[in-house]
Design a protein around this motif. Structure first.
Motif, PDB file in Angstrom:
ATOM      1  N   LEU A  65       0.830  -1.203   0.000  1.00 48.62           N
ATOM      2  CA  LEU A  65       0.000   0.000   0.000  1.00 48.62           C
ATOM      3  C   LEU A  65       0.865   1.253   0.000  1.00 48.62           C
ATOM      4  CD1 LEU A  65      -2.679  -1.201   2.571  1.00 48.62           C
ATOM      5  CD2 LEU A  65      -3.062  -0.827   0.127  1.00 48.62           C
ATOM      6  N   ALA A  66       1.932   1.252   0.798  1.00 49.96           N
ATOM      7  CA  ALA A  66       2.826   2.406   0.839  1.00 49.96           C
ATOM      8  C   ALA A  66       3.517   2.604  -0.505  1.00 49.96           C
ATOM      9  CB  ALA A  66       3.863   2.232   1.946  1.00 49.96           C
ATOM     10  N   GLN A  67       3.938   1.507  -1.132  1.00 47.50           N
ATOM     11  CA  GLN A  67       4.595   1.604  -2.436  1.00 47.50           C
ATOM     12  C   GLN A  67       3.632   2.085  -3.509  1.00 47.50           C
ATOM     13  OE1 GLN A  67       6.162  -2.402  -2.746  1.00 47.50           O
ATOM     14  NE2 GLN A  67       7.410  -2.086  -0.920  1.00 47.50           N
ATOM     15  N   ALA A  68       2.329   1.894  -3.273  1.00 45.99           N
ATOM     16  CA  ALA A  68       1.311   2.383  -4.206  1.00 45.99           C
ATOM     17  C   ALA A  68       0.898   3.819  -3.904  1.00 45.99           C
ATOM     18  CB  ALA A  68       0.087   1.476  -4.162  1.00 45.99           C
ATOM     19  N   GLY A  69       1.552   4.434  -2.911  1.00 42.76           N
ATOM     20  CA  GLY A  69       1.272   5.825  -2.596  1.00 42.76           C
ATOM     21  C   GLY A  69       0.248   6.040  -1.507  1.00 42.76           C
ATOM     22  N   LYS A  70      -0.154   4.959  -0.823  1.00 45.96           N
ATOM     23  CA  LYS A  70      -1.111   5.088   0.271  1.00 45.96           C
ATOM     24  C   LYS A  70      -0.366   5.356   1.586  1.00 45.96           C
ATOM     25  CE  LYS A  70      -4.278   3.906  -2.667  1.00 45.96           C
ATOM     26  NZ  LYS A  70      -5.193   4.934  -3.225  1.00 45.96           N
ATOM     27  N   ASP A  71      -1.003   6.036   2.488  1.00 48.79           N
ATOM     28  CA  ASP A  71      -0.417   6.317   3.786  1.00 48.79           C
ATOM     29  C   ASP A  71      -0.711   5.150   4.724  1.00 48.79           C
ATOM     30  OD1 ASP A  71       0.527   7.248   6.167  1.00 48.79           O
ATOM     31  OD2 ASP A  71      -0.804   8.992   6.296  1.00 48.79           O
ATOM     32  N   PRO A  72       0.312   4.367   5.124  1.00 46.29           N
ATOM     33  CA  PRO A  72       0.056   3.225   6.006  1.00 46.29           C
ATOM     34  C   PRO A  72      -0.577   3.620   7.337  1.00 46.29           C
ATOM     35  CG  PRO A  72       2.274   3.146   5.087  1.00 46.29           C
ATOM     36  CD  PRO A  72       1.713   4.496   4.756  1.00 46.29           C
ATOM     37  N   ALA A  73      -0.355   4.857   7.759  1.00 46.48           N
ATOM     38  CA  ALA A  73      -0.928   5.296   9.032  1.00 46.48           C
ATOM     39  C   ALA A  73      -2.449   5.319   8.983  1.00 46.48           C
ATOM     40  CB  ALA A  73      -0.395   6.673   9.407  1.00 46.48           C
ATOM     41  N   GLY A  74      -3.007   5.441   7.785  1.00 44.38           N
ATOM     42  CA  GLY A  74      -4.459   5.471   7.659  1.00 44.38           C
ATOM     43  C   GLY A  74      -5.075   4.114   7.398  1.00 44.38           C
ATOM     44  N   VAL A  75      -4.260   3.060   7.436  1.00 44.03           N
ATOM     45  CA  VAL A  75      -4.742   1.708   7.157  1.00 44.03           C
ATOM     46  C   VAL A  75      -5.156   1.041   8.462  1.00 44.03           C
ATOM     47  CG1 VAL A  75      -4.104  -0.561   6.285  1.00 44.03           C
ATOM     48  CG2 VAL A  75      -3.285   1.498   5.121  1.00 44.03           C
ATOM     49  N   ASP A  76      -6.344   0.440   8.470  1.00 38.50           N
ATOM     50  CA  ASP A  76      -6.801  -0.233   9.680  1.00 38.50           C
ATOM     51  C   ASP A  76      -7.106  -1.693   9.402  1.00 38.50           C
ATOM     52  OD1 ASP A  76      -9.033  -0.052   8.133  1.00 38.50           O
ATOM     53  OD2 ASP A  76     -10.318   0.896   9.635  1.00 38.50           O
ATOM     54  N   GLY A  77      -7.320  -2.443  10.466  1.00 37.86           N
ATOM     55  CA  GLY A  77      -7.692  -3.843  10.331  1.00 37.86           C
ATOM     56  C   GLY A  77      -6.513  -4.749  10.022  1.00 37.86           C
ATOM     57  N   ALA A  78      -6.825  -6.043   9.898  1.00 43.45           N
ATOM     58  CA  ALA A  78      -5.841  -7.066   9.561  1.00 43.45           C
ATOM     59  C   ALA A  78      -5.887  -7.338   8.064  1.00 43.45           C
ATOM     60  CB  ALA A  78      -6.119  -8.340  10.350  1.00 43.45           C
ATOM     61  N   TRP A  79      -4.712  -7.432   7.455  1.00 43.40           N
ATOM     62  CA  TRP A  79      -4.602  -7.564   6.006  1.00 43.40           C
ATOM     63  C   TRP A  79      -3.929  -8.872   5.617  1.00 43.40           C
ATOM     64  CZ3 TRP A  79      -5.566  -3.834   1.956  1.00 43.40           C
ATOM     65  CH2 TRP A  79      -6.192  -2.667   2.396  1.00 43.40           C
ATOM     66  N   GLY A  80      -4.298  -9.345   4.420  1.00 49.04           N
ATOM     67  CA  GLY A  80      -3.608 -10.456   3.796  1.00 49.04           C
ATOM     68  C   GLY A  80      -3.167 -10.055   2.404  1.00 49.04           C
ATOM     69  N   VAL A  81      -2.383 -10.916   1.785  1.00 49.92           N
ATOM     70  CA  VAL A  81      -1.960 -10.731   0.396  1.00 49.92           C
ATOM     71  C   VAL A  81      -2.289 -12.012  -0.350  1.00 49.92           C
ATOM     72  CG1 VAL A  81      -0.040 -10.281  -1.176  1.00 49.92           C
ATOM     73  CG2 VAL A  81      -0.095  -9.161   1.064  1.00 49.92           C
ATOM     74  N   PHE A  82      -3.169 -11.927  -1.335  1.00 46.19           N
ATOM     75  CA  PHE A  82      -3.621 -13.079  -2.095  1.00 46.19           C
ATOM     76  C   PHE A  82      -3.229 -12.897  -3.555  1.00 46.19           C
ATOM     77  CE2 PHE A  82      -7.374 -12.928   1.081  1.00 46.19           C
ATOM     78  CZ  PHE A  82      -6.591 -13.515   2.067  1.00 46.19           C
ATOM     79  N   ALA A  83      -2.140 -13.535  -3.956  1.00 49.41           N
ATOM     80  CA  ALA A  83      -1.647 -13.378  -5.328  1.00 49.41           C
ATOM     81  C   ALA A  83      -1.546 -14.709  -6.062  1.00 49.41           C
ATOM     82  CB  ALA A  83      -0.280 -12.691  -5.313  1.00 49.41           C
ATOM     83  N   ALA A  84      -2.032 -15.784  -5.469  1.00 45.05           N
ATOM     84  CA  ALA A  84      -1.885 -17.104  -6.070  1.00 45.05           C
ATOM     85  C   ALA A  84      -2.871 -17.319  -7.211  1.00 45.05           C
ATOM     86  CB  ALA A  84      -2.083 -18.184  -5.005  1.00 45.05           C
ATOM     87  N   GLU A  85      -2.495 -18.201  -8.099  1.00 42.92           N
ATOM     88  CA  GLU A  85      -3.375 -18.681  -9.163  1.00 42.92           C
ATOM     89  C   GLU A  85      -3.484 -20.195  -9.021  1.00 42.92           C
ATOM     90  OE1 GLU A  85      -4.913 -16.746 -11.550  1.00 42.92           O
ATOM     91  OE2 GLU A  85      -4.080 -14.947 -10.617  1.00 42.92           O
ATOM     92  N   GLY A  86      -4.540 -20.754  -9.548  1.00 47.54           N
ATOM     93  CA  GLY A  86      -4.705 -22.196  -9.484  1.00 47.54           C
ATOM     94  C   GLY A  86      -5.619 -22.676 -10.597  1.00 47.54           C
ATOM     95  N   PRO A  87      -5.520 -23.945 -10.959  1.00 50.73           N
ATOM     96  CA  PRO A  87      -6.364 -24.484 -12.026  1.00 50.73           C
ATOM     97  C   PRO A  87      -7.836 -24.373 -11.672  1.00 50.73           C
ATOM     98  CG  PRO A  87      -5.254 -26.253 -10.833  1.00 50.73           C
ATOM     99  CD  PRO A  87      -4.650 -24.980 -10.370  1.00 50.73           C
ATOM    100  N   GLY A  88      -8.628 -23.900 -12.611  1.00 50.71           N
ATOM    101  CA  GLY A  88     -10.067 -23.797 -12.411  1.00 50.71           C
ATOM    102  C   GLY A  88     -10.504 -22.621 -11.571  1.00 50.71           C
ATOM    103  N   ALA A  89      -9.576 -21.754 -11.210  1.00 45.16           N
ATOM    104  CA  ALA A  89      -9.908 -20.582 -10.391  1.00 45.16           C
ATOM    105  C   ALA A  89      -9.386 -19.330 -11.086  1.00 45.16           C
ATOM    106  CB  ALA A  89      -9.305 -20.711  -9.001  1.00 45.16           C
ATOM    107  N   ARG A  90     -10.266 -18.370 -11.304  1.00 43.28           N
ATOM    108  CA  ARG A  90      -9.870 -17.138 -11.972  1.00 43.28           C
ATOM    109  C   ARG A  90     -10.673 -15.986 -11.383  1.00 43.28           C
ATOM    110  NH1 ARG A  90      -7.921 -15.364 -17.261  1.00 43.28           N
ATOM    111  NH2 ARG A  90      -8.879 -13.357 -17.794  1.00 43.28           N
ATOM    112  N   LEU A  91      -9.979 -14.899 -11.097  1.00 38.35           N
ATOM    113  CA  LEU A  91     -10.609 -13.703 -10.573  1.00 38.35           C
ATOM    114  C   LEU A  91     -10.451 -12.589 -11.597  1.00 38.35           C
ATOM    115  CD1 LEU A  91     -12.029 -12.422  -8.103  1.00 38.35           C
ATOM    116  CD2 LEU A  91      -9.763 -11.711  -7.302  1.00 38.35           C
ATOM    117  N   ASP A  92     -11.568 -11.977 -11.986  1.00 36.58           N
ATOM    118  CA  ASP A  92     -11.562 -10.934 -13.008  1.00 36.58           C
ATOM    119  C   ASP A  92     -11.951  -9.591 -12.414  1.00 36.58           C
ATOM    120  OD1 ASP A  92     -10.962 -12.367 -15.530  1.00 36.58           O
ATOM    121  OD2 ASP A  92     -12.785 -13.468 -15.043  1.00 36.58           O
ATOM    122  N   ALA A  93     -11.302  -8.557 -12.913  1.00 38.87           N
ATOM    123  CA  ALA A  93     -11.600  -7.180 -12.519  1.00 38.87           C
ATOM    124  C   ALA A  93     -12.214  -6.468 -13.719  1.00 38.87           C
ATOM    125  CB  ALA A  93     -10.329  -6.467 -12.073  1.00 38.87           C
ATOM    126  N   LYS A  94     -13.425  -5.924 -13.533  1.00 34.99           N
ATOM    127  CA  LYS A  94     -14.109  -5.225 -14.615  1.00 34.99           C
ATOM    128  C   LYS A  94     -14.595  -3.873 -14.125  1.00 34.99           C
ATOM    129  CE  LYS A  94     -15.521  -9.381 -17.107  1.00 34.99           C
ATOM    130  NZ  LYS A  94     -16.644 -10.136 -17.733  1.00 34.99           N
TER     131      LYS A  94
END
Length: 349
Positions: A65-94
């Motif tokens: 988030l910081a590298q994307a220009g966001k202020d980490p001080a304004g970030v709340d909650g618990a975060w994860g990072v989900f970057a995996a791919e797998g057969p038969g699973a696809r996530l699309d952004a439209k």
């Protein structure tokens, strides 16, 4: 903090709270405190490998988030990072009427039901992949109950998450997530966790030899030789991590060409690359640390035998957790990538 981690082993909500506290105070990679960050991650893993699997993605998400220009001080909650791919699973952004919407499936989403937000990669309308910040409490998010049968990392199950028209904020452009140097830095941060787990296994072995000596059973030459090899492996690996962290903070691993990669964070990732010099060094670091971890696991397990695996709960948990965690390394496939970069003139030698 480490005492608090030890007291919270197995209590995921408590560990998530500690990770959130760490995110407010611990350094981020690439801005002068990389060595301190890696030492802290390794120290958490030395207390409990599973705890590091909670701390590392939260801290990595804040760094992204910081590298994307966001202020980490304004970030709340618990975060994860989900970057995996797998057969038969696809996530699309439209693109929707007012925002970007995510729909589809994302595999390997560790602790998703307990997290508040995630940095997640999805396929874009232009044919690439990009990173997005999402609220996991949105009604369009449904977490499958994972069929997690592993004996390692039992409190960190990874399952598939369903997204249905979930609003998301894009972080950088297409390919930014994989091409930024921070992708490689984050992959090396995972290796620091592996290293910390191996240090704890080595300490278990050292302490067991001391305990046996106190009872009148002195170590034999094989035990001494194994401990000496463990010391040599861990000392050289520690020095390599220290050298690499200094290179990162000095700006020596921040530039170069975009390269394809096998992904750094999650089992099944088939990411689209990272900064050339940073990524080649990440491949070296991760491969070196993974080999060190696997050798330490083999030496200690062989010398200590079956009894502690059967009757020493913390030791058995550590061995199982670390063996599973280090399997995120892609072994010969990562070496093949490094070999290709070496042939192109990438090596420091």
């Amino acid at each position: 903090m480490l005492d608090s981690v030890a007291a919270a082993v197995g209590d995921v909500p408590a560990l998530l709270a500690l990770a959130r506290d760490a995110g407010k105070a611990w350094p981020q990679p690439g801005i002068g405190g990389t060595a301190a960050l890696w030492e802290l991650l390794a120290s958490v893993a030395a207390v409990d490998v599973a705890a590091s699997r909670i701390f590392e993605p939260h801290l990595d998400a804040l760094a992204i988030l910081a590298q994307a220009g966001k202020d980490p001080a304004g970030v709340d909650g618990a975060w994860g990072v989900f970057a995996a791919e797998g057969p038969g699973a696809r996530l699309d952004a439209k693109t929707g009427d007012a925002t970007i919407l995510l729909s589809g499936l994302k595999p390997w989403c560790s602790l998703a039901p307990l997290l508040d937000h995630a940095v997640i990669t999805a396929h874009t309308e232009t044919g690439g992949r990009a990173a997005f910040a999402v609220d996991l409490h949105h009604p369009g998010v449904t977490c499958e109950e994972p069929a997690w049968i592993a004996r390692g990392l039992q409190e960190i199950p990874s399952g598939t998450v369903h997204f249905s028209q979930v609003p998301a904020e894009q972080l950088g452009g297409d390919g930014w997530y994989f091409s930024r140097p921070g992708f490689a830095w984050g992959g090396m941060g995972v290796a620091a966790c592996w290293f910390g787990g191996a240090v704890a296994v080595a300490r278990d072995y050292r302490d067991s030899l001391r305990s046996a000596a106190d009872r009148g059973r002195e170590p034999d030459q094989i035990a001494f030789a194994s401990l000496g090899e463990v010391d040599r492996i861990l000392t050289s690996t520690l020095q390599y991590l220290g050298r690499t962290s200094a290179l990162i903070d000095d700006g020596g691993l921040a530039g170069g060409d975009h390269r394809s990669s096998g992904g750094a964070h999650s089992a099944g990732t088939d990411g689209a690359g990272a900064d050339r010099s940073a990524w080649s060094e990440a491949l070296r670091v991760r491969g070196t640390v993974a080999a060190a971890v696997e050798r330490v696991l083999a030496l200690v397990s062989r010398n200590r035998g079956p009894a502690p695996l059967a009757f020493d709960g913390p030791y058995a948990k550590r061995m199982a957790d670390l063996a599973l965690y280090v399997r995120q390394h892609h072994a010969e496939r990562d070496d093949a990538q490094l070999g290709a970069l070496t042939l192109q003139g990438e090596p420091p030698w």
